[in-house]
Design a protein around this motif. Structure first.
Motif, PDB file in Angstrom:
ATOM      1  N   TYR A  33     -47.539 -10.573  -4.635  1.00 10.63           N
ATOM      2  CA  TYR A  33     -46.107 -10.432  -4.940  1.00 10.63           C
ATOM      3  C   TYR A  33     -45.773  -9.033  -5.423  1.00 10.63           C
ATOM      4  N   THR A  43     -39.320 -12.572  -5.182  1.00  7.62           N
ATOM      5  CA  THR A  43     -40.657 -13.078  -5.478  1.00  7.62           C
ATOM      6  C   THR A  43     -40.598 -14.536  -5.918  1.00  7.62           C
ATOM      7  N   ASP A  47     -42.760 -17.633  -4.353  1.00 11.73           N
ATOM      8  CA  ASP A  47     -43.572 -18.517  -5.174  1.00 11.73           C
ATOM      9  C   ASP A  47     -43.163 -19.977  -5.004  1.00 11.73           C
ATOM     10  N   GLU A  67     -48.971 -11.087  -9.293  1.00  6.74           N
ATOM     11  CA  GLU A  67     -47.594 -10.586  -9.394  1.00  6.74           C
ATOM     12  C   GLU A  67     -47.582  -9.077  -9.587  1.00  6.74           C
TER      13      GLU A  67
END
Lengths: 363, 307
Positions: A33, A43, A47, A67
């Protein structure tokens, strides 16, 4: 430790490794991400796709993610790490991961890679996938053209790549159709995620008389800036980007373009499980359920809302393409003749504004 | 360039620069005491999240600022105990503090994304606010903007006109000598580190409570690193740190306004201009001074009173 025990340990590890490839172990799916999951936008939606995969396959898959991975050398390190940890399929979810994804793919021919919004497929184990966000932009552009009173629509642009330019052109064309006097104010911020800068860009445009803001960045900061302007007597509207951004309903957020990656992620994980995964260049849109328009609030007049919903229906049915001629390029030369529809190759490499958009695309 | 209102621009500049200014002033004091704390970004974001949560919970922005000051200082004191008490490496510990702060903020901030804070009203400055131009540009801000400017003056007086400031600087220039003279080097450094953390926390909270205003994960987006750079380019002097922060914030805002106003300038250059101009100007004003004598001599060097 004798050489014999070392050998048997190595053998045991090798056997464990092959058991993984045999499918006795869960399929491991990695996600890279660019922003934090909590961005409430881009993002976050990827997810949600990851969670949908977990829900769909249960114990048959294991997902991992990282992330806030910067585009560039760090990305290569993170992707390599995931491949070394035994990931069978890795989704890299930002345009700038293209070179890194392909570099790692060359070294791990047995791992499948899926690069979002990219175009580089240098190895047979790299696919690209994208969504036709410009379909959603057509709808928000239509609403924006109707809502603006100052005839100035702002667009917070991230990077000068085809996806963003498609978005600017599509929004402008559809705003112009309902409002010939409309002007598009484009502000490049050169970031996907920087709430301070996004808020500043929104404020700068509001100071310039912009009253509808479209954003191509990931945070909800422009929504906050618009809300603040409205609290001080302004009249500014926004659209949720990537995610619904429902916290800002009914105003300033009057509608949203939601990226729905779940169908594609589930399909591709299934393909890896079945052993049928093949390289593709996937580009889905409203018909595939990948581009969704979020609730259009009552701040939008009822007839405009009905028109927007009708447009969604026609795009979903394949009756309408947002880039249907006649359309000229910015310099006035013809691009699409009457009734002609843009081909995907031109769209995927779009590097020009359509007629009526002012300013220049940075290199 | 029609349409850019200079008064609005100056007003936007001051708001945009305040978080960086606060964080940079704090770090400047830390570095003047001879400690390099690379954890500014981490302390800012922890300040941002704790400030937002407290402000939201109490319905009052000042509760948020108070919480952010405490949280920033608390985080800084972890760094202080590690580097001063246990003599750990300052660079590594500072970087770890940033990573820790980002993770901690992300954890604390879950469930707070997208909420609306109480906001902070503008100061009522009476007739000053009605002055033509100046009123709209500089006299219609919130109190924190003026506090940050006041801090520049106070720190200037403290560092260069007070005995305590002299002691702090001597600790940063030559810790061994200061120790030999009987000054408590570690205690002074700990106090400076705590002050730096409080300022960074306040700067972070200004982002989440006033400037953006909301909590988003990762919202500082490198502001702490800019603050660190501005301390260096500002030659560890409050006035120049102010110039640096306002230049950086100002040009960031100006380039967005120029774009929105449709200026025919290369956008790549505009986007890079905050970095280029800030570095250029601060290098130029530092050139006039004798070379090499700017950084505190003991900056980043651990001190252990063994001998």
């Amino acid at each position: 430790m004798t050489s014999k025990t070392i050998l048997s340990t190595v053998l045991a590890l090798g056997l464990a490794g092959s058991a993984l490839a045999d499918g006795h172990e869960p399929v491991k799916v990695g996600f890279v991400y660019v922003g934090p999951i909590g961005d409430g936008g881009w993002t976050y939606q990827h997810d949600q796709g990851r969670l949908a995969v977990e829900e769909e396959f249960g114990d048959a898959v294991e997902t991992v993610y990282q992330e806030l991975v910067p585009e560039g050398a760090d990305a290569e390190r993170v992707i390599t790490q995931m491949a070394l940890q035994g990931a069978d399929l890795i989704f890299t979810t930002s345009f700038g991961y293209g070179p890194a994804t392909n570099a790692v793919a060359a070294r791990f021919p047995d791992v499948k890679f899926e690069h979002a919004t990219g175009f580089m497929r240098e190895h047979p184990n790299v696919s690209t996938y994208d969504a036709r966000f410009y379909e959603g932009r057509a709808v928000t552009g239509h609403i924006a053209g109707n809502l603006t009173e100052t005839n100035k629509i702002g667009y917070i642009a991230s990077f000068p790549i085809p996806e963003v330019i498609q978005g600017i052109n599509s929004s402008f064309l559809h705003a112009q159709k309902v409002n010939p006097d409309v002007e598009m104010v484009v502000t490049w911020v050169y970031t996907w995620f920087d709430p301070s800068k996004e808020a500043d860009a929104a404020r700068a445009m509001i100071d310039q008389g912009v009253d509808v803001i479209l954003q191509h960045t990931d945070s909800t900061a422009p929504q906050s800036a618009a809300e603040e302007a409205n609290a001080n007597g302004g009249r500014v509207f926004t659209f949720g980007q990537a995610s619904d951004m429902a916290e800002f309903k009914p105003t300033p957020r009057v509608a949203s373009i939601i990226d729905e990656w779940s169908p594609y992620y589930i399909e591709r994980v299934q393909a890896v499980i079945d052993g049928t995964w093949e390289q593709t260049a996937h580009w889905g849109g409203m018909p595939e359920g990948e581009v969704v328009i979020g609730e259009i609030t009552d701040a939008v007049p009822a007839e405009v809302k009905a028109e927007a919903e009708d447009m969604v229906a026609r795009i979903t049915e394949g009756e309408y393409h947002p880039f249907t001629g006649p359309i000229n390029r910015q310099d006035g030369t013809p691009w699409l003749a009457e009734g002609e529809v843009a081909d995907d190759a031109t769209l995927a490499t779009m590097d020009f504004y359509v007629e009526g958009v002012t300013g220049q695309i940075p290199n | 360039m029609n349409g850019i209102d200079p008064a609005l621009l100056i007003a936007a500049l001051m708001v945009a620069s305040t978080p960086i200014l606060l964080a940079a002033l704090g770090e400047m004091v830390v570095e003047r005491a001879g400690v390099l704390n690379l954890g500014v970004e981490g302390m800012m974001i922890v300040g941002a999240v704790s400030g937002f949560i407290a402000a939201y919970g109490a319905g009052n922005a000042w509760a948020g600022f108070g919480a952010a000051i405490l949280a920033g200082a608390a985080l800084a004191l972890i760094f202080g105990v590690l580097t001063q008490g246990l003599v750990s490496n300052q660079v590594a510990t500072g970087l770890a503090l940033t990573l820790f702060g980002l993770g901690l903020a992300s954890l604390l901030g879950q469930g707070w994304v997208g909420l609306k804070g109480p906001g902070l009203g503008r100061m009522d400055l009476g007739p000053l606010a009605d002055l033509p131009f100046l009123g709209r540009a500089v006299f219609r801000h919130d109190l924190v903007v003026y506090l940050s400017l006041g801090l520049v003056i106070v720190l200037n007086l403290f560092l260069f006109r007070s005995r305590a400031g002299l002691v702090l600087r001597s600790v940063g220039e030559n810790a061994a000598s200061a120790h030999a003279l009987g000054y408590p080097v570690r205690a002074i450094r700990l106090a400076a580190i705590g002050f730096g953390g409080a300022c960074a926390g306040l700067g972070g909270a200004y982002l989440s409570i006033v400037r953006v205003p909301q909590w988003s994960d990762g919202m500082t987006a490198g502001a702490g690193w800019i603050a660190l750079a501005i301390v260096v380019f500002g030659a560890w002097r409050p006035g120049r740190v102010l110039v640096g922060a306002y230049l950086f914030g100002g040009i960031s805002v100006l380039q967005l306004n120029l774009q929105a106003a449709g200026a025919e300038l290369p956008i790549e250059l505009l986007s890079a201009s905050p970095y280029l101009v800030t570095i250029l100007v601060l290098v130029l004003i530092s050139r006039r001074r004798h070379r090499g004598g700017e950084a505190p001599a003991d900056l980043g060097r651990p001190f252990h009173a063994s001998a």
